[in-house]
Motif scaffolding. Structure first.
Motif, short mmCIF file in Angstrom:
data_model
loop_
_atom_site.label_atom_id
_atom_site.label_comp_id
_atom_site.label_asym_id
_atom_site.label_seq_id
_atom_site.Cartn_x
_atom_site.Cartn_y
_atom_site.Cartn_z
N LEU A 77 0.70 -0.95 0.00
CA LEU A 77 0.17 0.01 0.09
C LEU A 77 0.82 1.33 -0.07
CD1 LEU A 77 -3.12 -0.53 2.40
CD2 LEU A 77 -2.97 0.23 0.10
N ARG A 78 2.12 1.30 0.72
CA ARG A 78 2.97 2.34 0.78
C ARG A 78 3.32 2.67 -0.42
NH1 ARG A 78 4.47 0.21 5.99
NH2 ARG A 78 6.28 -0.80 4.65
N THR A 79 3.82 1.85 -1.32
CA THR A 79 4.43 1.96 -2.53
C THR A 79 3.43 2.71 -3.70
OG1 THR A 79 5.95 0.09 -2.06
CG2 THR A 79 5.84 0.92 -4.44
N LEU A 80 2.04 1.86 -3.40
CA LEU A 80 1.14 2.21 -4.67
C LEU A 80 0.61 3.57 -4.10
CD1 LEU A 80 -1.33 -0.98 -4.54
CD2 LEU A 80 0.53 -0.24 -6.20
N ARG A 81 0.60 4.18 -2.91
CA ARG A 81 0.26 5.57 -2.62
C ARG A 81 1.36 6.54 -2.88
NH1 ARG A 81 -2.91 3.54 2.77
NH2 ARG A 81 -5.03 3.28 1.73
N ARG A 82 2.52 5.93 -2.77
CA ARG A 82 3.66 6.77 -2.88
C ARG A 82 3.89 7.29 -4.53
NH1 ARG A 82 8.89 6.87 -0.28
NH2 ARG A 82 10.47 7.49 -1.95
N PHE A 83 3.52 6.36 -5.35
CA PHE A 83 3.80 6.76 -6.84
C PHE A 83 2.35 7.09 -7.70
CE2 PHE A 83 7.72 4.66 -5.37
CZ PHE A 83 8.72 5.61 -6.16
N GLY A 84 1.73 6.21 -7.57
CA GLY A 84 0.48 6.29 -8.46
C GLY A 84 0.87 6.03 -9.98
N LEU A 85 0.55 6.65 -10.89
CA LEU A 85 0.87 6.23 -12.39
C LEU A 85 2.35 6.02 -12.65
CD1 LEU A 85 -1.76 8.13 -14.78
CD2 LEU A 85 -1.61 5.69 -14.20
N ASP A 86 3.16 6.90 -11.83
CA ASP A 86 4.69 6.83 -12.15
C ASP A 86 5.13 5.53 -11.67
OD1 ASP A 86 3.97 8.03 -9.63
OD2 ASP A 86 5.56 9.18 -9.61
N LEU A 87 4.27 4.55 -11.36
CA LEU A 87 4.76 3.14 -11.01
C LEU A 87 5.21 2.64 -12.27
CD1 LEU A 87 1.89 1.53 -8.95
CD2 LEU A 87 4.17 1.87 -8.25
N CYS A 88 4.84 3.15 -13.59
CA CYS A 88 5.09 2.70 -14.79
C CYS A 88 6.46 3.55 -15.09
CB CYS A 88 4.08 2.72 -15.86
SG CYS A 88 4.35 2.20 -17.36
N LEU A 89 7.65 2.54 -15.58
CA LEU A 89 8.83 2.98 -15.85
C LEU A 89 8.86 2.98 -17.50
CD1 LEU A 89 10.85 0.51 -13.52
CD2 LEU A 89 10.36 2.80 -13.21
N GLY A 90 8.43 2.16 -18.28
CA GLY A 90 8.26 2.35 -19.59
C GLY A 90 7.66 1.19 -20.32
N ARG A 91 8.11 1.21 -21.33
CA ARG A 91 7.34 -0.13 -22.31
C ARG A 91 8.38 -0.71 -23.18
NH1 ARG A 91 3.51 3.23 -26.93
NH2 ARG A 91 5.29 2.97 -28.46
N MET A 92 8.02 -1.87 -23.74
CA MET A 92 9.00 -2.52 -24.79
C MET A 92 8.00 -3.22 -25.69
SD MET A 92 10.67 -5.39 -22.30
CE MET A 92 9.82 -6.14 -21.00
N VAL A 93 8.40 -3.24 -27.10
CA VAL A 93 7.60 -3.99 -27.98
C VAL A 93 8.63 -4.93 -28.54
CG1 VAL A 93 6.49 -3.53 -30.25
CG2 VAL A 93 6.51 -1.53 -28.65
N PHE A 94 7.97 -6.17 -28.66
CA PHE A 94 8.67 -7.42 -28.96
C PHE A 94 8.64 -7.59 -30.66
CE2 PHE A 94 8.25 -7.98 -24.53
CZ PHE A 94 9.60 -8.89 -24.30
N PRO A 136 19.53 -7.54 -28.95
CA PRO A 136 18.29 -6.51 -28.70
C PRO A 136 17.36 -7.38 -27.64
CG PRO A 136 18.45 -7.48 -30.91
CD PRO A 136 19.69 -7.61 -30.20
N MET A 137 17.67 -8.81 -27.61
CA MET A 137 17.03 -9.61 -26.53
C MET A 137 15.45 -10.01 -26.93
SD MET A 137 18.42 -8.47 -22.95
CE MET A 137 17.77 -9.83 -21.99
N GLY A 138 15.15 -9.63 -28.48
CA GLY A 138 14.05 -9.85 -28.94
C GLY A 138 13.18 -8.59 -28.88
N LEU A 139 13.39 -7.54 -28.71
CA LEU A 139 12.87 -6.18 -28.68
C LEU A 139 12.91 -5.41 -30.14
CD1 LEU A 139 13.73 -4.38 -25.60
CD2 LEU A 139 11.71 -6.25 -26.03
N ALA A 140 11.98 -4.92 -30.44
CA ALA A 140 11.77 -4.00 -31.67
C ALA A 140 12.15 -2.72 -31.23
CB ALA A 140 10.61 -4.01 -32.17
N SER A 141 11.56 -2.29 -30.05
CA SER A 141 11.81 -0.77 -29.58
C SER A 141 11.66 -0.87 -28.00
CB SER A 141 10.89 0.19 -30.07
OG SER A 141 9.52 -0.21 -29.75
#
Length: 736
Positions: A77-94, A136-141
């Motif tokens: 709960l502390r972590t979820l309330r501490r960050f919100g949407l910025d829990l997300c660091l980024g994305r990868m497309v395979f 690239p470990m299978g990533l396109a981007s």
């Protein structure tokens, strides 16, 4: 659920090209789903936490499980309330499947079980950190976000795409001339370490995810991200390695100083991990040195190099065993023991038998209780007691405890000892020191003697720690005896109550079923005794054993200090982080030679050679400084130039330089290093070179660097101080 009222992206005007819905539309939809899931997850966790706190627990096992569940739910709960949407660091497309996977500080799913975020520590997230153009470990981007608090909520104020295949550009990648990582390097510092999880580099990630068996050395110069790797590795191992969980000992993170721990204090919670214990070496003895801790005073370093070298040896730590053994010698002669029932002879052999009863390795103050109980048992067996049963073992034990002649003899032969007194005696009683450390010469003994034996320095820590471990807590022994006395008194009182109830029943109940007679059973009678209120000793949270230990700035540890850590990690599972070129007292061996000598095995080494933090301009000035004293120093290669040259000037310009910088830079932190009389402020620290180690500042003002000394220690201090600068370095002297 609270709908996402505004867009998650809030890009400035100069990044208008990146604000194309074709580039960020999928992200906006995904962030909306994350927002809904976060609201629902927080509500569910809050409800479960409330229920868990109300669960009384019908047994000690159930209560323990309840407490563990409360801790787990609270941490999430502390972590979820501490960050919100910025829990997300980024994305990868395979590349093969075109699947888009979003990486977060924690894992998160929607109501249907669909994956919204994968935990950064999971195997599924590894390509996000580890992919390179060579592999690239299978990533396109790959896309990384920069989150900024805007009107009280996190918004994406920039993002960076990296493309690994020709198809990776199609419609979903915005390329610019700056990567997320390089952009993060130029941002202003604060009093806390920056959140750099989203910009972990492939070479760093490989070390973070390495296995925990044996000892892994992470060697790297200033600015290579050693501390980042150490902290992220601790969080990763706590999550990913089932052998290291809290129930199996957990992880201990050891830093070089209190300013350092304050600086990195937000990192582990920000990584979704609050189970890792953090401390300095002095913190391992915080209870023993309570007066210093209460005063928030750091121990001073040993001023005499000869004394520091003598105390740094593992042999001196070993002398503690001999020092304690002197106080476990049985009396050489027997004695007559008076009791209210008969006099009992206690021979010298029986003294020796009782003193030999504690198991090897039993702490001295705990072994004292074992030896006393063995002594009671020997005398009890020899007692010619009356046959009417009026003498119980408890009564006999209390009688012996009141026998001053016996207790005085026992106390002289096996006294309760305080660790501070034991080590202090070594420095104040030369004959005692010579007996315990016979390899010391007369000059060594004289050098170690000091007027105030309790004037502790950092060099005393390993000996105090060894003494405490060998002696045990002197108060714990007293608490156990007090607890035993309370229980005995309650048993006696309960026995009298039971006897009274049985007598009443016999007088009033004419039936053959005598219910109260059941209370004579020992198990039932013991169950009636309430021991919950009896005093007990809580274990030292830093005493270990730990399943894994991470040590930052490990090049500074002496052989004696290593013994403090080895004693807390029997598995010998370590991450050792440091730079031989930053060892203030020299480091002529290899890491393998040093660590094998202190007792570590299965040693592997990983090197970090790229300086991500320190500008080329600063490193160009710092490299000759360290080469002058350590020609073979592992000086890393800087990847960043900011065009700001190192400047030199008179000491009188200090106040003007600091004031001008503060006026021109509304954000960022500075540090004045080398002027103890300088009074710092919220944005301007004042530190010695040793306390600045591991920290970083936008501006560093180095005062009188030549006063640090001419040898290795002075050269290392100058090098360390100079390489704390991430933007600008100014060197001031009083000489023209």
């Amino acid at each position: 659920m609270t709908p996402l009222q505004t867009r998650a992206f809030d890009l400035p005007d100069h990044l208008r090209a990146k604000d194309d819905p074709a580039l960020i539309g999928d992200d906006e939809a995904h962030f909306a789903a994350i927002n809904d899931s976060l609201d629902q997850t927080i509500a569910d966790l809050s409800e479960r936490l409330g229920a868990a706190r109300l669960d009384v627990g019908e047994s000690s096992t159930a209560a323990l499980e309840r407490d563990q569940e409360v801790h787990r739910l609270s941490a999430r709960l502390r972590t979820l309330r501490r960050f919100g949407l910025d829990l997300c660091l980024g994305r990868m497309v395979f590349a093969e499947t075109s699947e888009t996977v979003y990486v977060g500080r924690l894992g998160l799913s929607d109501n249907d079980g669909g994956r919204l975020l994968v935990d950064w520590r999971s195997p599924a997230a590894e390509p996000f950190f580890g992919a390179t153009h060579a592999n690239p470990m299978g990533l396109a981007s790959r896309r990384r976000y920069r989150w900024t608090q805007v009107t009280g909520r996190p918004r994406v104020t920039d993002y960076w795409d990296e493309v690994f295949t020709p198809d990776g550009l199609e419609g979903h990648a915005a390329l610019d001339d700056q990567s997320a990582f390089v952009a993060s390097l130029g941002s202003s510092r604060t009093s806390r370490m920056q959140d750099v999880l989203a910009t972990i580099q492939a070479d760093q990630d490989a070390i973070i995810r390495a296995g925990s068996r044996g000892t892994l050395v992470v060697d790297g110069g200033p600015g290579t991200g050693k501390t980042v790797v150490a902290l992220h590795r601790a969080a990763y191992l706590q999550y990913a390695d089932p052998r290291l969980g809290e129930g199996r000992g957990g992880i201990l993170f050891v830093g070089p100083s209190r300013p350092y721990l304050s600086y990195v204090g937000d990192v582990l919670p920000g990584l979704g991990e609050d189970g890792v214990r953090t401390c300095t070496l002095a913190d391992l003895l915080a209870d023993l040195l309570a007066d210093l801790v209460a005063a928030e005073t750091d121990l001073v370093e040993e001023a005499d190099p000869q004394v520091a070298a003598l105390k740094a040896s593992a042999a001196m730590v070993g002398a503690i065993e001999t020092a304690v053994g002197i106080y476990e010698e049985p009396p050489p002669e027997g004695m007559e023991v008076d009791t209210p029932w008969a006099d009992v002879w206690l021979s010298a052999a029986e003294w020796a038998e009782a003193f030999g009863s504690p198991e090897p390795g039993t702490p001295h103050n705990e072994g004292r209780d074992v030896a006393w109980e063995a002594l009671v048992a020997i005398l009890w067996d020899k007692l010619d007691a009356p046959e009417d049963g009026e003498v119980s073992l408890d009564l006999f034990r209390r009688a012996l405890a009141g026998n001053e002649q016996l207790t005085d003899a026992f106390g002289r032969a096996w006294p309760v000892i305080d660790p501070l007194d034991l080590v202090g005696d070594l420095w104040s009683v030369p004959a005692y020191l010579r007996h315990c450390a016979p390899w010391l010469g007369p000059d060594d003994v004289r050098a170690l003697r000091r007027p105030d034996p309790l004037a502790w320095t950092t060099a005393d820590l390993p000996l105090l720690d060894a003494a405490r471990r060998r002696l045990g807590d002197p108060q714990a022994s007293r608490r156990r005896r007090r607890q035993a006395a309370i229980r005995a008194a309650e048993r006696e009182e309960m026995s009298q109550v039971v006897d009274h109830l049985i007598q009443v029943e016999n007088e009033t109940d004419g039936s053959d079923l005598k219910v109260m007679g059941m209370l004579r059973g020992e198990d039932l009678r013991a169950a009636l005794v309430d021991v919950a209120g009896a005093p007990d000793a809580s274990p030292d949270g830093l005493a270990g054993p730990f399943a894994h230990v991470v040590v930052d700035e490990a090049q500074e540890l002496t052989d004696a200090e290593w013994q403090m850590l080895l004693a807390r990690c029997p598995s010998r599972s370590f991450t050792v982080v440091g730079d031989r070129a930053q060892a203030r007292h020299g480091f002529t061996e290899s890491w393998h030679e040093r660590l094998e000598r202190v007792g570590l095995r299965d040693i592997a080494q990983a090197s970090l050679s790229i300086n991500y933090r320190t500008p080329v301009e600063v490193m160009a000035a710092a490299e000759p400084v360290i080469r002058a004293v350590l020609p073979d120093a592992n000086v890393p290669t800087s990847v960043r130039s900011n065009g700001i040259p190192v400047t030199y000037g008179p000491l009188g310009d200090l106040d003007t330089i600091v004031a001008t910088w503060l006026a021109e830079h509304p954000e960022g932190v500075a540090c004045v290093i080398g002027l103890s009389s300088y009074v710092g402020s919220e944005r301007v620290r004042s530190l010695s070179p040793s306390l600045a180690k591991g920290l970083e500042f936008d501006l560093v003002v180095l005062v009188e660097p030549e006063s640090f000394g001419n040898g290795i220690e002075g050269g290392v201090d100058r090098y360390v101080a100079m390489t704390r600068a991430t933007q600008r370095l100014v060197v001031l002297t009083s000489q023209p």
